[in-house]
Design a protein around this motif. Sequence first.
Motif, PDB file in Angstrom:
ATOM      1  N   GLU A 170       1.443  -1.097  -0.219  1.00 57.57           N
ATOM      2  CA  GLU A 170       0.124  -0.139  -0.032  1.00 57.57           C
ATOM      3  C   GLU A 170       0.779   1.073  -0.029  1.00 57.57           C
ATOM      4  OE1 GLU A 170      -3.893  -0.398   0.065  1.00 57.57           O
ATOM      5  OE2 GLU A 170      -2.898  -1.815  -0.257  1.00 57.57           O
ATOM      6  N   TRP A 171       1.967   1.228   1.391  1.00 57.44           N
ATOM      7  CA  TRP A 171       2.820   2.051   0.986  1.00 57.44           C
ATOM      8  C   TRP A 171       3.137   2.819  -0.302  1.00 57.44           C
ATOM      9  CZ3 TRP A 171       8.343   1.941   1.375  1.00 57.44           C
ATOM     10  CH2 TRP A 171       9.160   3.107   0.886  1.00 57.44           C
TER      11      TRP A 171
ATOM     12  N   GLU B 247       0.997   3.993  -2.896  1.00 57.00           N
ATOM     13  CA  GLU B 247       1.326   5.950  -2.608  1.00 57.00           C
ATOM     14  C   GLU B 247       2.147   6.299  -3.006  1.00 57.00           C
ATOM     15  OE1 GLU B 247      -0.560   5.179   0.990  1.00 57.00           O
ATOM     16  OE2 GLU B 247      -2.190   4.699   0.226  1.00 57.00           O
TER      17      GLU B 247
ATOM     18  N   GLU C  88       2.079  10.202  -3.375  1.00 54.39           N
ATOM     19  CA  GLU C  88       1.107  11.178  -2.766  1.00 54.39           C
ATOM     20  C   GLU C  88       1.089  11.456  -1.791  1.00 54.39           C
ATOM     21  OE1 GLU C  88      -1.603  10.454  -5.085  1.00 54.39           O
ATOM     22  OE2 GLU C  88      -0.330   9.894  -6.715  1.00 54.39           O
ATOM     23  N   PRO C  89       0.783  12.462  -0.588  1.00 53.10           N
ATOM     24  CA  PRO C  89       0.762  12.766  -0.029  1.00 53.10           C
ATOM     25  C   PRO C  89       0.309  11.680   1.365  1.00 53.10           C
ATOM     26  CG  PRO C  89      -0.841  14.618  -1.806  1.00 53.10           C
ATOM     27  CD  PRO C  89      -0.368  13.259  -2.367  1.00 53.10           C
ATOM     28  N   SER C  90      -0.675  11.099   0.839  1.00 51.80           N
ATOM     29  CA  SER C  90      -0.684   9.771   2.092  1.00 51.80           C
ATOM     30  C   SER C  90       0.032   8.898   2.131  1.00 51.80           C
ATOM     31  CB  SER C  90      -2.212   9.425   1.200  1.00 51.80           C
ATOM     32  OG  SER C  90      -1.559   8.361  -0.048  1.00 51.80           O
TER      33      SER C  90
ATOM     34  N   GLU D 286       1.546   8.935   5.629  1.00 46.42           N
ATOM     35  CA  GLU D 286       0.634   8.142   6.803  1.00 46.42           C
ATOM     36  C   GLU D 286       1.106   6.725   6.835  1.00 46.42           C
ATOM     37  OE1 GLU D 286      -3.781   7.732   8.253  1.00 46.42           O
ATOM     38  OE2 GLU D 286      -3.159   9.077   6.190  1.00 46.42           O
ATOM     39  N   SER D 287       0.848   6.585   5.042  1.00 49.55           N
ATOM     40  CA  SER D 287       1.572   4.861   4.503  1.00 49.55           C
ATOM     41  C   SER D 287       2.744   4.290   5.384  1.00 49.55           C
ATOM     42  CB  SER D 287       1.233   4.572   3.207  1.00 49.55           C
ATOM     43  OG  SER D 287      -0.357   4.915   3.337  1.00 49.55           O
TER      44      SER D 287
ATOM     45  N   HIS E 120      -8.991   4.812  10.592  1.00 54.55           N
ATOM     46  CA  HIS E 120      -9.526   5.087   8.849  1.00 54.55           C
ATOM     47  C   HIS E 120      -8.360   4.737   8.017  1.00 54.55           C
ATOM     48  CE1 HIS E 120     -10.281   8.733   5.809  1.00 54.55           C
ATOM     49  NE2 HIS E 120      -8.710   8.849   6.073  1.00 54.55           N
ATOM     50  N   TRP E 121      -7.089   4.726   8.586  1.00 52.56           N
ATOM     51  CA  TRP E 121      -5.796   3.922   7.427  1.00 52.56           C
ATOM     52  C   TRP E 121      -6.708   2.943   6.409  1.00 52.56           C
ATOM     53  CZ3 TRP E 121      -2.885   0.444   6.184  1.00 52.56           C
ATOM     54  CH2 TRP E 121      -2.051   0.590   5.111  1.00 52.56           C
TER      55      TRP E 121
ATOM     56  N   ALA F 185      -9.020   2.880   4.177  1.00 53.07           N
ATOM     57  CA  ALA F 185      -8.771   3.239   3.275  1.00 53.07           C
ATOM     58  C   ALA F 185      -8.290   2.102   2.523  1.00 53.07           C
ATOM     59  CB  ALA F 185      -7.930   4.329   3.198  1.00 53.07           C
ATOM     60  N   HIS F 186      -7.858   1.571   3.218  1.00 48.78           N
ATOM     61  CA  HIS F 186      -6.841   0.497   2.363  1.00 48.78           C
ATOM     62  C   HIS F 186      -7.547  -0.797   2.546  1.00 48.78           C
ATOM     63  CE1 HIS F 186      -4.271   4.038   3.012  1.00 48.78           C
ATOM     64  NE2 HIS F 186      -3.322   3.147   2.047  1.00 48.78           N
TER      65      HIS F 186
END
Length: 145
Positions: free
Chosen positions: A72-73, A76, A79-81, A84-85, A120-121, A124-125
């Motif tokens: 997942e990381w 992304e 990307e801005p996310s 967090e990943s 939330h993370w 989203a994943h």
Amino acid sequence: MNQKKVFGVLLTEQAWAELGSALDPYASKGSIGRYIYCDEVQLGGQYFVMVTSCKNPDGSSFKAEISAVQREWHAEAGEPSAAESEEVMHSCHGLLQAAKNGSLSAILGSKTVAQFLGTHWVAAHPNVVAAISEFEAVAQGRASV
């Protein structure tokens, strides 16, 4: 005679430089350099999944799927996310280490793994939900490796 297959995954120096802190606990060193000893490797396009056995302090073992969150990381990247990943990936590494040394319940407290990582993370994943469920089942003794 049915022999068990095992794999030694070799990474480039660039990969070790980028992922080394997350992978160091699973790394071995030998005459061929650093590698990761795996029970299973699943190939699929630009990503691959490594499954390795880890030992608990009591001698029991569990399998760790190293790449569920890492995938997942990587998806992304840029990307801005991604930040967090990456943070979640390091948190997962901490959970695996805690499971390995017997301190998982102290780390989690009354939280589930999804709550610890951030609901939330996780929402989203959804690709990581199965790996989280399997980890929780093994850690709680409801499943074995």
